[in-house]
Design a protein around this motif. Structure first.
Motif, PDB file in Angstrom:
ATOM      1  N   ALA A  87       0.858  -1.185   0.000  1.00 23.04           N
ATOM      2  CA  ALA A  87       0.000   0.000   0.000  1.00 23.04           C
ATOM      3  C   ALA A  87       0.896   1.238   0.000  1.00 23.04           C
ATOM      4  N   PRO A  88       0.557   2.255  -0.811  1.00 21.18           N
ATOM      5  CA  PRO A  88       1.454   3.408  -0.991  1.00 21.18           C
ATOM      6  C   PRO A  88       1.344   4.455   0.118  1.00 21.18           C
ATOM      7  N   VAL A  89       1.626   4.037   1.326  1.00 24.55           N
ATOM      8  CA  VAL A  89       1.662   4.941   2.471  1.00 24.55           C
ATOM      9  C   VAL A  89       3.104   4.966   2.970  1.00 24.55           C
ATOM     10  N   GLY A  90       3.713   6.152   2.988  1.00 24.62           N
ATOM     11  CA  GLY A  90       5.081   6.285   3.460  1.00 24.62           C
ATOM     12  C   GLY A  90       5.136   6.970   4.807  1.00 24.62           C
ATOM     13  N   VAL A  91       6.319   6.984   5.398  1.00 21.92           N
ATOM     14  CA  VAL A  91       6.496   7.621   6.698  1.00 21.92           C
ATOM     15  C   VAL A  91       7.590   8.677   6.582  1.00 21.92           C
ATOM     16  N   GLY A  92       7.311   9.857   7.154  1.00 15.80           N
ATOM     17  CA  GLY A  92       8.273  10.948   7.105  1.00 15.80           C
ATOM     18  C   GLY A  92       9.266  10.882   8.246  1.00 15.80           C
ATOM     19  N   GLU A  93      10.254  11.771   8.206  1.00 16.49           N
ATOM     20  CA  GLU A  93      11.259  11.823   9.265  1.00 16.49           C
ATOM     21  C   GLU A  93      10.633  12.150  10.613  1.00 16.49           C
ATOM     22  N   ASP A  94       9.481  12.856  10.557  1.00 14.82           N
ATOM     23  CA  ASP A  94       8.786  13.201  11.793  1.00 14.82           C
ATOM     24  C   ASP A  94       7.893  12.083  12.301  1.00 14.82           C
ATOM     25  N   GLY A  95       7.882  10.936  11.597  1.00 17.90           N
ATOM     26  CA  GLY A  95       7.052   9.811  11.996  1.00 17.90           C
ATOM     27  C   GLY A  95       5.630   9.883  11.475  1.00 17.90           C
ATOM     28  N   ALA A  96       5.278  10.971  10.795  1.00 14.76           N
ATOM     29  CA  ALA A  96       3.925  11.122  10.258  1.00 14.76           C
ATOM     30  C   ALA A  96       3.757  10.277   8.997  1.00 14.76           C
ATOM     31  N   ALA A  97       2.518   9.827   8.768  1.00 11.94           N
ATOM     32  CA  ALA A  97       2.207   9.039   7.572  1.00 11.94           C
ATOM     33  C   ALA A  97       1.838   9.974   6.423  1.00 11.94           C
ATOM     34  N   TYR A  98       2.194   9.542   5.197  1.00 16.89           N
ATOM     35  CA  TYR A  98       1.890  10.334   4.008  1.00 16.89           C
ATOM     36  C   TYR A  98       1.293   9.437   2.934  1.00 16.89           C
ATOM     37  N   ASN A  99       0.273   9.965   2.283  1.00 17.35           N
ATOM     38  CA  ASN A  99      -0.369   9.294   1.166  1.00 17.35           C
ATOM     39  C   ASN A  99       0.413   9.627  -0.108  1.00 17.35           C
ATOM     40  N   ILE A 100       0.856   8.611  -0.845  1.00 20.18           N
ATOM     41  CA  ILE A 100       1.680   8.818  -2.033  1.00 20.18           C
ATOM     42  C   ILE A 100       0.991   8.179  -3.228  1.00 20.18           C
ATOM     43  N   ASN A 101       1.071   8.836  -4.379  1.00 21.32           N
ATOM     44  CA  ASN A 101       0.497   8.292  -5.603  1.00 21.32           C
ATOM     45  C   ASN A 101       1.066   6.899  -5.875  1.00 21.32           C
ATOM     46  N   ALA A 102       0.183   5.928  -6.125  1.00 29.74           N
ATOM     47  CA  ALA A 102       0.614   4.529  -6.281  1.00 29.74           C
ATOM     48  C   ALA A 102       1.478   4.328  -7.523  1.00 29.74           C
ATOM     49  N   ASP A 103       1.221   5.071  -8.603  1.00 26.14           N
ATOM     50  CA  ASP A 103       2.069   4.967  -9.793  1.00 26.14           C
ATOM     51  C   ASP A 103       3.503   5.358  -9.457  1.00 26.14           C
ATOM     52  N   LEU A 104       3.653   6.452  -8.700  1.00 27.28           N
ATOM     53  CA  LEU A 104       4.992   6.916  -8.350  1.00 27.28           C
ATOM     54  C   LEU A 104       5.716   5.899  -7.465  1.00 27.28           C
ATOM     55  N   VAL A 105       4.996   5.320  -6.509  1.00 32.99           N
ATOM     56  CA  VAL A 105       5.599   4.302  -5.647  1.00 32.99           C
ATOM     57  C   VAL A 105       6.037   3.098  -6.474  1.00 32.99           C
ATOM     58  N   ALA A 106       5.171   2.658  -7.392  1.00 31.22           N
ATOM     59  CA  ALA A 106       5.508   1.502  -8.229  1.00 31.22           C
ATOM     60  C   ALA A 106       6.740   1.776  -9.074  1.00 31.22           C
ATOM     61  N   GLY A 107       6.812   2.977  -9.662  1.00 28.83           N
ATOM     62  CA  GLY A 107       7.963   3.321 -10.487  1.00 28.83           C
ATOM     63  C   GLY A 107       9.256   3.344  -9.694  1.00 28.83           C
TER      64      GLY A 107
END
Length: 301
Positions: free
Chosen positions: A187-207
């Protein structure tokens, strides 16, 4: 008509020809990694969902290493609506405040991800669901979105909240699953340096995932036949230079540009080929990978 009924009307000779046509592709791609972005109609139509799951299991069974990255925009929108929260978009990007991000994580990392995992396992696979938080898989940074004004020199920075882009990927957990005969579903959810979750475009994650994994192929499922010319004919076997020329000429435009740019970035970064294929076609992934004709647009560096 069920798949079994359709098979009854297929001659043994035709079945044998299909299998022998697939053999050289299986041999060529054995042991190679394929990153498949799963979304669109293929994710909501029940027959297409089951067909996709079976295809992923078969690919793993014959020696390929599929890695699935999925979206879930419609499912997120539906859940927000049920909760009485309005979806807001800026230039196609979902504005994601903290409350919306909680829903995004619940839908992407929970409902959607686990449904895909369950279907793959139902057909004999060994899928494992992940988000970018697991094993430090996807490090994210907040996306800075600039909206151009009437003055080309002026632009407005739009705060989209918890919308991110990929800062880095640590593929260790994916390598571990691949080597253990498991199928990663991400699932295209990343984590930032601050520990917060971020929603990322799935195409970009796949690439980015395809690039970091040194994948043989990046496959993007869409709701279109692929890249079309001005007369509506499907284009395939394109080089990165040809794609750049088609964009400059305005042949590729609108919503296809971000997807094609994702494919271009991947092939320019070492992925052997990228494919934009029609997820509305049953068994589209298998047809594109293991048949001579294919069902979409192939792009090479």
């Amino acid at each position: 008509m069920s798949e079994n009924t359709a098979m009854d009307h297929t001659s043994p000779q035709t079945i044998a020809r299909v299998l022998t046509e697939a053999l050289p592709y299986i041999q060529r791609f054995s042991g190679k990694t394929l990153v498949i972005k799963y979304g669109g109609n293929a994710m909501v139509d029940e027959a297409l969902k089951r067909g996709f799951a079976r295809d992923i299991v078969l690919l793993k069974q014959v020696g390929l290493n599929p890695v699935v990255v999925h979206g879930g925009g419609p499912q997120i929108g539906k859940m927000l609506s049920q909760l009485g929260k309005e979806s807001r978009f800026v230039d196609g990007l979902r504005v994601t405040d903290r409350e919306t991000m909680d829903v995004v994580q619940m839908v992407l990392g929970g409902l959607v991800n686990k449904e895909i995992v369950s279907l793959i396992n139902q057909f004999g696979g060994r899928a494992v669901g992940l988000t970018g938080k697991d094993g430090g898989l996807i490090r994210a940074r907040r996306l800075t979105h600039r909206r151009a004004g009437e003055d080309p020199e002026a632009s407005e920075i739009i705060d989209l909240g918890h919308v991110g882009e990929v800062a880095s990927i640590d593929p260790a957990v994916v390598h571990m699953l691949d080597s253990g005969a498991f199928i990663p579903v991400i699932a295209p959810v990343g984590v930032g340096e601050d520990g917060a979750a971020y929603n990322i475009n799935a195409d970009l994650v796949a690439g980015k995932m395809a690039t970091v994994l040194g994948a043989e192929k990046l496959i993007l499922l869409t709701n279109t036949a692929g890249v079309l010319d001005g007369e509506g004919n499907l284009l395939t076997g394109l080089t990165a230079r040809q794609v750049d020329e088609l964009i400059a000429a305005g042949v590729i435009h609108g919503g296809m540009i971000p997807k094609i740019q994702c494919a271009l970035d991947a092939v320019k970064s070492g992925v052997k080929t990228a494919h934009i294929i029609d997820g509305r076609v049953p068994h589209a992934v298998m047809l594109e990978l293991l048949t001579d004709k294919g069902v979409g647009t192939l792009i090479r560096g």
